[in-house]
Design a protein around this motif. Structure first.
Motif, PDB file in Angstrom:
ATOM      1  N   ARG A  75       0.860  -1.191   0.256  1.00  0.00           N
ATOM      2  CA  ARG A  75       0.062  -0.129   0.029  1.00  0.00           C
ATOM      3  C   ARG A  75       0.772   1.196   0.112  1.00  0.00           C
ATOM      4  O   ARG A  75       0.497   2.326  -0.581  1.00  0.00           O
ATOM      5  N   ALA A  76       1.902   1.268   0.602  1.00  0.00           N
ATOM      6  CA  ALA A  76       3.005   2.410   0.586  1.00  0.00           C
ATOM      7  C   ALA A  76       3.291   2.886  -0.660  1.00  0.00           C
ATOM      8  O   ALA A  76       3.133   3.818  -1.338  1.00  0.00           O
ATOM      9  N   LYS A  77       3.677   1.746  -1.498  1.00  0.00           N
ATOM     10  CA  LYS A  77       4.040   1.905  -2.728  1.00  0.00           C
ATOM     11  C   LYS A  77       3.029   2.416  -3.872  1.00  0.00           C
ATOM     12  O   LYS A  77       3.163   3.238  -4.733  1.00  0.00           O
ATOM     13  N   ILE A  78       1.895   1.735  -3.620  1.00  0.00           N
ATOM     14  CA  ILE A  78       0.724   2.060  -4.463  1.00  0.00           C
ATOM     15  C   ILE A  78       0.163   3.425  -4.318  1.00  0.00           C
ATOM     16  O   ILE A  78      -0.068   4.102  -4.981  1.00  0.00           O
ATOM     17  N   MET A  79       0.124   3.884  -3.001  1.00  0.00           N
ATOM     18  CA  MET A  79      -0.313   5.184  -2.716  1.00  0.00           C
ATOM     19  C   MET A  79       0.660   6.307  -3.353  1.00  0.00           C
ATOM     20  O   MET A  79       0.293   7.290  -3.715  1.00  0.00           O
ATOM     21  N   GLN A  80       1.914   5.859  -3.500  1.00  0.00           N
ATOM     22  CA  GLN A  80       2.688   6.777  -4.040  1.00  0.00           C
ATOM     23  C   GLN A  80       2.746   6.782  -5.562  1.00  0.00           C
ATOM     24  O   GLN A  80       2.914   7.806  -6.176  1.00  0.00           O
ATOM     25  N   HIS A  81       2.962   5.494  -6.132  1.00  0.00           N
ATOM     26  CA  HIS A  81       3.077   5.456  -7.476  1.00  0.00           C
ATOM     27  C   HIS A  81       1.939   4.637  -8.394  1.00  0.00           C
ATOM     28  O   HIS A  81       1.947   4.393  -9.394  1.00  0.00           O
ATOM     29  N   GLY A  82       0.989   4.203  -7.629  1.00  0.00           N
ATOM     30  CA  GLY A  82       0.116   3.202  -8.382  1.00  0.00           C
ATOM     31  C   GLY A  82       0.481   1.779  -8.438  1.00  0.00           C
ATOM     32  O   GLY A  82       1.254   1.440  -7.832  1.00  0.00           O
ATOM     33  N   CYS A  83      -0.361   1.236  -9.096  1.00  0.00           N
ATOM     34  CA  CYS A  83      -0.075  -0.155  -9.388  1.00  0.00           C
ATOM     35  C   CYS A  83       0.964  -0.314 -10.443  1.00  0.00           C
ATOM     36  O   CYS A  83       0.857   0.225 -11.375  1.00  0.00           O
ATOM     37  N   PRO A  84       2.051  -1.137 -10.235  1.00  0.00           N
ATOM     38  CA  PRO A  84       3.168  -1.455 -11.245  1.00  0.00           C
ATOM     39  C   PRO A  84       2.698  -1.878 -12.456  1.00  0.00           C
ATOM     40  O   PRO A  84       3.241  -1.408 -13.736  1.00  0.00           O
ATOM     41  N   VAL A  85       1.727  -2.924 -12.466  1.00  0.00           N
ATOM     42  CA  VAL A  85       1.143  -3.418 -13.723  1.00  0.00           C
ATOM     43  C   VAL A  85       0.465  -2.399 -14.435  1.00  0.00           C
ATOM     44  O   VAL A  85       0.527  -2.011 -15.595  1.00  0.00           O
ATOM     45  N   GLY A  86      -0.737  -1.776 -13.642  1.00  0.00           N
ATOM     46  CA  GLY A  86      -1.647  -0.835 -14.546  1.00  0.00           C
ATOM     47  C   GLY A  86      -0.713   0.358 -14.895  1.00  0.00           C
ATOM     48  O   GLY A  86      -0.973   0.742 -16.030  1.00  0.00           O
ATOM     49  N   THR A  87       0.137   0.963 -14.201  1.00  0.00           N
ATOM     50  CA  THR A  87       0.813   2.115 -14.708  1.00  0.00           C
ATOM     51  C   THR A  87       1.504   1.945 -15.942  1.00  0.00           C
ATOM     52  O   THR A  87       1.615   2.582 -16.828  1.00  0.00           O
ATOM     53  N   LEU A  88       2.348   0.589 -15.912  1.00  0.00           N
ATOM     54  CA  LEU A  88       3.239   0.517 -17.110  1.00  0.00           C
ATOM     55  C   LEU A  88       1.989   0.345 -18.416  1.00  0.00           C
ATOM     56  O   LEU A  88       2.269   0.732 -19.226  1.00  0.00           O
ATOM     57  N   CYS A  89       1.228  -0.677 -18.049  1.00  0.00           N
ATOM     58  CA  CYS A  89       0.222  -0.715 -19.262  1.00  0.00           C
ATOM     59  C   CYS A  89      -0.409   0.502 -19.682  1.00  0.00           C
ATOM     60  O   CYS A  89      -0.553   0.705 -20.964  1.00  0.00           O
ATOM     61  N   ASN A  90      -0.946   1.352 -18.962  1.00  0.00           N
ATOM     62  CA  ASN A  90      -1.415   2.477 -19.113  1.00  0.00           C
ATOM     63  C   ASN A  90      -0.511   3.340 -20.076  1.00  0.00           C
ATOM     64  O   ASN A  90      -0.953   4.151 -21.301  1.00  0.00           O
ATOM     65  N   GLU A  91       0.734   3.486 -19.634  1.00  0.00           N
ATOM     66  CA  GLU A  91       1.764   4.282 -20.227  1.00  0.00           C
ATOM     67  C   GLU A  91       2.000   3.956 -21.511  1.00  0.00           C
ATOM     68  O   GLU A  91       2.052   4.571 -22.515  1.00  0.00           O
ATOM     69  N   LEU A  92       2.183   2.788 -21.692  1.00  0.00           N
ATOM     70  CA  LEU A  92       2.815   2.257 -23.080  1.00  0.00           C
ATOM     71  C   LEU A  92       1.508   2.179 -23.978  1.00  0.00           C
ATOM     72  O   LEU A  92       1.861   2.327 -25.118  1.00  0.00           O
ATOM     73  N   SER A  93       0.405   2.033 -23.663  1.00  0.00           N
ATOM     74  CA  SER A  93      -0.780   2.108 -24.482  1.00  0.00           C
ATOM     75  C   SER A  93      -0.881   3.446 -25.120  1.00  0.00           C
ATOM     76  O   SER A  93      -1.183   3.852 -25.961  1.00  0.00           O
ATOM     77  N   LYS A  94      -0.627   4.572 -24.165  1.00  0.00           N
ATOM     78  CA  LYS A  94      -0.715   5.776 -24.477  1.00  0.00           C
ATOM     79  C   LYS A  94       0.210   6.220 -25.505  1.00  0.00           C
ATOM     80  O   LYS A  94       0.199   7.173 -26.335  1.00  0.00           O
ATOM     81  N   LEU A  95       1.496   5.546 -25.419  1.00  0.00           N
ATOM     82  CA  LEU A  95       2.670   5.875 -26.086  1.00  0.00           C
ATOM     83  C   LEU A  95       2.490   4.997 -27.323  1.00  0.00           C
ATOM     84  O   LEU A  95       3.343   5.102 -28.636  1.00  0.00           O
ATOM     85  N   ASP A  96       1.528   4.065 -27.483  1.00  0.00           N
ATOM     86  CA  ASP A  96       1.126   3.004 -28.437  1.00  0.00           C
ATOM     87  C   ASP A  96       2.698   2.634 -28.957  1.00  0.00           C
ATOM     88  O   ASP A  96       2.965   2.193 -30.015  1.00  0.00           O
TER      89      ASP A  96
END
Length: 201
Positions: A93-114
């Motif tokens: 929870r400490a990391k998630i509150m600071q940076h989000g879910c590591p899987v979700g954040t990576l997938c979201n970023e790579l999707s936005k970058l196509d």
């Protein structure tokens, strides 16, 4: 330290930095500094950041598979295994509150970058999805096991997103308890089954 050990250090440092800073915002220099390598030595192991990304995704897939295998070995109760997945939100929870879910954040970023690696990153979610579906099937919910797996994935991602926005530890604890109760209620023959979507307590 040999070449293999140095390469592993680079991948582990990149994994952390991609999570904390984002893939696009992390430079070769950032990763090289984290492992205290000269640029020349760094390029011996990786020529492009995309090569490092591929190695990071591969590492995450290996580590996730090992974690799921450990949960399988830890108990014969599929509901308890599902609770292990849900409790990631509490453990991290400490990391998630600071940076989000590591899987979700990576997938979201790579999707936005196509980015070409977006489908490979999505394999992390697919790994969780298939594993969770097998647990729900073992609870006697063969017909809707995949839908239940997607529901708990969706809900955990929602909790992670709101936890990052509000940094509310009590909210995470409350949602984890509610999700665990919901998972237990999915047992076949356990009485009235909980709906796919339930109102907050």
């Amino acid at each position: 330290m040999g070449a293999a050990g140095t390469r592993q250090r680079i991948v582990e440092a990149a994994d952390r930095l991609f999570y904390e800073q984002g893939f696009e915002a992390t430079s070769f220099a950032d990763i090289a500094a984290a492992v205290r390598l000269s640029r020349g030595n760094f390029y011996y192991h990786f020529k492009t950041k995309d090569e490092i990304l591929d190695a990071v995704i591969a590492l995450r897939l290996i580590n996730t598979a090992r974690m799921l295998e450990a949960w399988e070995a830890g108990t014969d109760d599929p509901a308890e295994r599902i609770r292990s997945f849900i409790h990631i939100l509490v453990m991290n929870r400490a990391k998630i509150m600071q940076h989000g879910c590591p899987v979700g954040t990576l997938c979201n970023e790579l999707s936005k970058l196509d980015h070409v690696a977006k489908e490979d990153a999505a394999k992390l979610f697919a790994l969780f999805r298939g594993w969770l579906a097998r647990q729900f099937a073992a609870l006697g919910r063969d017909a809707d096991a995949d839908a239940l797996a997607m529901h708990i994935l969706m809900r955990s991602q929602g909790v992670a997103t709101l936890a990052t926005a509000f940094r509310d530890d009590a909210f995470i604890q409350r949602e984890v308890e509610d999700m665990c109760a919901w998972a237990e209620a999915q047992r076949s023959g356990a009485g009235r089954r909980a709906p796919l979507s339930s109102p907050p307590p």
